[in-house]
Design a protein around this motif. Structure first.
Motif, PDB file in Angstrom:
ATOM      1  N   ALA A 162      45.691  13.508  16.705  1.00  0.00           N
ATOM      2  CA  ALA A 162      46.521  12.303  16.584  1.00  0.00           C
ATOM      3  C   ALA A 162      46.402  11.694  15.197  1.00  0.00           C
ATOM      4  CB  ALA A 162      46.125  11.292  17.647  1.00  0.00           C
ATOM      5  N   ALA A 163      45.218  11.790  14.602  1.00  0.00           N
ATOM      6  CA  ALA A 163      45.016  11.212  13.267  1.00  0.00           C
ATOM      7  C   ALA A 163      45.867  11.905  12.208  1.00  0.00           C
ATOM      8  CB  ALA A 163      43.542  11.281  12.885  1.00  0.00           C
ATOM      9  N   ILE A 164      46.141  13.199  12.388  1.00  0.00           N
ATOM     10  CA  ILE A 164      46.979  13.904  11.404  1.00  0.00           C
ATOM     11  C   ILE A 164      48.417  14.080  11.912  1.00  0.00           C
ATOM     12  CG2 ILE A 164      45.068  15.077  10.273  1.00  0.00           C
ATOM     13  CD1 ILE A 164      45.751  17.585  11.889  1.00  0.00           C
ATOM     14  N   GLY A 165      48.760  13.359  13.003  1.00  0.00           N
ATOM     15  CA  GLY A 165      50.145  13.322  13.479  1.00  0.00           C
ATOM     16  C   GLY A 165      50.556  14.474  14.361  1.00  0.00           C
ATOM     17  N   LEU A 166      49.604  15.067  15.091  1.00  0.00           N
ATOM     18  CA  LEU A 166      49.918  16.197  15.966  1.00  0.00           C
ATOM     19  C   LEU A 166      49.463  15.931  17.399  1.00  0.00           C
ATOM     20  CD1 LEU A 166      48.706  19.101  13.661  1.00  0.00           C
ATOM     21  CD2 LEU A 166      51.070  18.427  14.083  1.00  0.00           C
ATOM     22  N   GLN A 167      50.028  16.673  18.309  1.00  0.00           N
ATOM     23  CA  GLN A 167      49.583  16.678  19.696  1.00  0.00           C
ATOM     24  C   GLN A 167      49.860  18.052  20.284  1.00  0.00           C
ATOM     25  OE1 GLN A 167      51.698  14.037  22.272  1.00  0.00           O
ATOM     26  NE2 GLN A 167      53.671  14.966  21.903  1.00  0.00           N
ATOM     27  N   ILE A 168      49.252  18.335  21.417  1.00  0.00           N
ATOM     28  CA  ILE A 168      49.477  19.622  22.078  1.00  0.00           C
ATOM     29  C   ILE A 168      50.248  19.364  23.358  1.00  0.00           C
ATOM     30  CG2 ILE A 168      48.371  21.602  23.167  1.00  0.00           C
ATOM     31  CD1 ILE A 168      46.145  21.251  21.094  1.00  0.00           C
ATOM     32  N   CYS A 169      51.416  19.987  23.464  1.00  0.00           N
ATOM     33  CA  CYS A 169      52.257  19.833  24.657  1.00  0.00           C
ATOM     34  C   CYS A 169      51.986  20.998  25.599  1.00  0.00           C
ATOM     35  CB  CYS A 169      53.733  19.809  24.283  1.00  0.00           C
ATOM     36  SG  CYS A 169      54.173  18.336  23.378  1.00  0.00           S
ATOM     37  N   ARG A 170      51.815  20.675  26.856  1.00  0.00           N
ATOM     38  CA  ARG A 170      51.479  21.685  27.865  1.00  0.00           C
ATOM     39  C   ARG A 170      52.604  21.741  28.886  1.00  0.00           C
ATOM     40  NH1 ARG A 170      49.193  20.737  32.692  1.00  0.00           N
ATOM     41  NH2 ARG A 170      48.664  18.639  32.070  1.00  0.00           N
ATOM     42  N   ARG A 171      53.124  22.932  29.110  1.00  0.00           N
ATOM     43  CA  ARG A 171      54.140  23.175  30.127  1.00  0.00           C
ATOM     44  C   ARG A 171      53.782  24.463  30.844  1.00  0.00           C
ATOM     45  NH1 ARG A 171      55.503  18.838  28.469  1.00  0.00           N
ATOM     46  NH2 ARG A 171      57.531  18.059  27.900  1.00  0.00           N
ATOM     47  N   LYS A 172      54.497  24.757  31.914  1.00  0.00           N
ATOM     48  CA  LYS A 172      54.254  26.010  32.635  1.00  0.00           C
ATOM     49  C   LYS A 172      54.587  27.218  31.769  1.00  0.00           C
ATOM     50  CE  LYS A 172      54.842  24.440  37.360  1.00  0.00           C
ATOM     51  NZ  LYS A 172      55.607  24.535  38.597  1.00  0.00           N
ATOM     52  N   ALA A 173      55.574  27.067  30.896  1.00  0.00           N
ATOM     53  CA  ALA A 173      55.988  28.175  30.030  1.00  0.00           C
ATOM     54  C   ALA A 173      54.954  28.481  28.960  1.00  0.00           C
ATOM     55  CB  ALA A 173      57.324  27.845  29.371  1.00  0.00           C
ATOM     56  N   GLY A 174      54.051  27.552  28.698  1.00  0.00           N
ATOM     57  CA  GLY A 174      53.021  27.760  27.683  1.00  0.00           C
ATOM     58  C   GLY A 174      52.738  26.485  26.918  1.00  0.00           C
ATOM     59  N   TRP A 175      51.783  26.557  26.025  1.00  0.00           N
ATOM     60  CA  TRP A 175      51.388  25.395  25.234  1.00  0.00           C
ATOM     61  C   TRP A 175      51.887  25.567  23.811  1.00  0.00           C
ATOM     62  CZ3 TRP A 175      45.567  24.349  26.662  1.00  0.00           C
ATOM     63  CH2 TRP A 175      45.477  24.160  28.037  1.00  0.00           C
ATOM     64  N   ARG A 176      52.117  24.422  23.144  1.00  0.00           N
ATOM     65  CA  ARG A 176      52.571  24.475  21.763  1.00  0.00           C
ATOM     66  C   ARG A 176      52.086  23.239  21.018  1.00  0.00           C
ATOM     67  NH1 ARG A 176      57.065  21.298  20.357  1.00  0.00           N
ATOM     68  NH2 ARG A 176      57.956  20.223  22.134  1.00  0.00           N
ATOM     69  N   MET A 177      52.071  23.347  19.709  1.00  0.00           N
ATOM     70  CA  MET A 177      51.727  22.225  18.847  1.00  0.00           C
ATOM     71  C   MET A 177      53.007  21.442  18.601  1.00  0.00           C
ATOM     72  SD  MET A 177      48.994  21.153  17.000  1.00  0.00           S
ATOM     73  CE  MET A 177      48.028  22.593  16.643  1.00  0.00           C
ATOM     74  N   ALA A 178      52.925  20.112  18.652  1.00  0.00           N
ATOM     75  CA  ALA A 178      54.107  19.278  18.444  1.00  0.00           C
ATOM     76  C   ALA A 178      53.717  18.065  17.607  1.00  0.00           C
ATOM     77  CB  ALA A 178      54.685  18.824  19.778  1.00  0.00           C
ATOM     78  N   SER A 182      55.710   8.770  17.728  1.00  0.00           N
ATOM     79  CA  SER A 182      55.319   7.603  16.929  1.00  0.00           C
ATOM     80  C   SER A 182      55.111   6.389  17.824  1.00  0.00           C
ATOM     81  CB  SER A 182      56.393   7.288  15.887  1.00  0.00           C
ATOM     82  OG  SER A 182      57.616   7.024  16.538  1.00  0.00           O
ATOM     83  N   GLY A 183      54.100   5.611  17.486  1.00  0.00           N
ATOM     84  CA  GLY A 183      53.862   4.363  18.203  1.00  0.00           C
ATOM     85  C   GLY A 183      52.921   4.470  19.377  1.00  0.00           C
ATOM     86  N   GLU A 184      52.689   5.654  19.914  1.00  0.00           N
ATOM     87  CA  GLU A 184      51.792   5.761  21.051  1.00  0.00           C
ATOM     88  C   GLU A 184      51.026   7.078  20.981  1.00  0.00           C
ATOM     89  OE1 GLU A 184      53.976   7.407  24.833  1.00  0.00           O
ATOM     90  OE2 GLU A 184      55.125   5.759  24.000  1.00  0.00           O
ATOM     91  N   PRO A 185      49.809   7.071  21.523  1.00  0.00           N
ATOM     92  CA  PRO A 185      49.026   8.296  21.493  1.00  0.00           C
ATOM     93  C   PRO A 185      49.605   9.335  22.435  1.00  0.00           C
ATOM     94  CG  PRO A 185      47.809   6.503  22.561  1.00  0.00           C
ATOM     95  CD  PRO A 185      49.090   5.945  22.069  1.00  0.00           C
ATOM     96  N   ALA A 186      49.173  10.574  22.270  1.00  0.00           N
ATOM     97  CA  ALA A 186      49.677  11.682  23.085  1.00  0.00           C
ATOM     98  C   ALA A 186      49.282  11.503  24.524  1.00  0.00           C
ATOM     99  CB  ALA A 186      49.090  12.984  22.553  1.00  0.00           C
ATOM    100  N   THR A 187      50.281  11.396  25.392  1.00  0.00           N
ATOM    101  CA  THR A 187      50.036  11.273  26.828  1.00  0.00           C
ATOM    102  C   THR A 187      51.042  12.128  27.550  1.00  0.00           C
ATOM    103  OG1 THR A 187      51.493   9.351  26.907  1.00  0.00           O
ATOM    104  CG2 THR A 187      49.135   8.905  26.673  1.00  0.00           C
ATOM    105  N   GLY A 188      51.119  11.941  28.875  1.00  0.00           N
ATOM    106  CA  GLY A 188      52.123  12.665  29.656  1.00  0.00           C
ATOM    107  C   GLY A 188      51.753  14.104  29.817  1.00  0.00           C
ATOM    108  N   HIS A 189      52.533  15.010  29.214  1.00  0.00           N
ATOM    109  CA  HIS A 189      52.312  16.446  29.406  1.00  0.00           C
ATOM    110  C   HIS A 189      51.465  17.044  28.295  1.00  0.00           C
ATOM    111  CE1 HIS A 189      54.902  16.887  32.843  1.00  0.00           C
ATOM    112  NE2 HIS A 189      55.741  16.072  32.257  1.00  0.00           N
ATOM    113  N   SER A 190      50.701  16.231  27.586  1.00  0.00           N
ATOM    114  CA  SER A 190      49.850  16.800  26.543  1.00  0.00           C
ATOM    115  C   SER A 190      48.697  17.552  27.187  1.00  0.00           C
ATOM    116  CB  SER A 190      49.327  15.714  25.624  1.00  0.00           C
ATOM    117  OG  SER A 190      48.425  14.899  26.316  1.00  0.00           O
ATOM    118  N   ALA A 191      48.064  18.388  26.442  1.00  0.00           N
ATOM    119  CA  ALA A 191      46.959  19.192  26.971  1.00  0.00           C
ATOM    120  C   ALA A 191      45.785  18.323  27.339  1.00  0.00           C
ATOM    121  CB  ALA A 191      46.529  20.232  25.954  1.00  0.00           C
ATOM    122  N   ALA A 192      45.666  17.158  26.739  1.00  0.00           N
ATOM    123  CA  ALA A 192      44.533  16.293  27.052  1.00  0.00           C
ATOM    124  C   ALA A 192      44.700  15.621  28.403  1.00  0.00           C
ATOM    125  CB  ALA A 192      44.388  15.246  25.969  1.00  0.00           C
ATOM    126  N   ALA A 193      45.931  15.484  28.867  1.00  0.00           N
ATOM    127  CA  ALA A 193      46.132  14.862  30.181  1.00  0.00           C
ATOM    128  C   ALA A 193      45.635  15.783  31.258  1.00  0.00           C
ATOM    129  CB  ALA A 193      47.614  14.552  30.380  1.00  0.00           C
TER     130      ALA A 193
END
Length: 194
Positions: A162-178, A182-193
């Motif tokens: 998050a500090a360098i402006g990235l998050q990891i998105c997790r879906r059934k199809a696979g994971w990716r860097m995104a 802006s304005g909120e930390p990575a939540t929802g379908h991120s790998a950290a959730a």
């Protein structure tokens, strides 16, 4: 004095004897509810159960909201701390969202570069590539024991990303860097959730 033809008044002892005689014979007859009373009782119990369930749901929703707010505050504090360690002059190659410098052990994002450990760096090297990546390829890249260990490592690295402006998105199809929203930390379908 009692009148002729009327029943004589009972003494207190006789009245008590009559009153307690019911219990000597097995008690009063059992009370039987009518169908209307039974339906009213069921409706009352159902309404009470619904109210109790709604109260519990509201309480749990409040607890979840408090936990989410506390998690967001912890993440923001950690991101602020890590931002002081970022190398600001380093940018990813043109046309790429992020890059990995294996020799320098750096993950480079849109806002700068931050240091990473070996296994995490190998995993992020795969995630930096375009498209979604299946979990088995990420497990093999970082030599993780299982998916739970991978998730734990990515959750721990969430403030750095998050500090360098990235998050990891997790879906059934696979994971990716995104790019981080802006304005909120990575939540929802991120790998950290969880």
């Amino acid at each position: 004095m009692a009148e002729m033809g009327s029943t004589p008044a009972l003494t207190l002892r006789q009245a008590n004897r009559v009153r307690y005689d019911i219990y000597r014979r097995g008690g009063p007859p059992p009370y039987r509810m009518s169908a209307e009373e039974r339906a009213a009782r069921r409706a009352e119990y159902a309404a009470r159960d619904r109210l109790h369930a709604a109260t519990i749901r509201a309480k749990r929703a409040g607890e979840r909201a408090l936990a989410k707010a506390a998690d967001a505050a912890r993440l923001a504090a950690e991101v602020d701390r890590i931002r002081s360690e970022i190398r600001l002059g380093v940018k990813p190659p043109t046309g790429k969202l992020a890059a990995v410098d294996v020799a320098g052990m750096l993950l480079i994002g849109p806002l700068g570069a931050v240091g990473c450990g070996g296994a995490l760096l190998r995993t992020l090297e795969v995630l930096v590539g375009r498209g979604r990546h299946p979990v088995p390829s990420l497990l093999a890249a970082g030599r993780w024991q299982d998916e739970a260990a991978l998730r734990a490592a990515l959750k721990a690295s969430r403030p750095k990303l998050a500090a360098i402006g990235l998050q990891i998105c997790r879906r059934k199809a696979g994971w990716r860097m995104a790019k981080e929203r802006s304005g909120e930390p990575a939540t929802g379908h991120s790998a950290a959730a969880a």
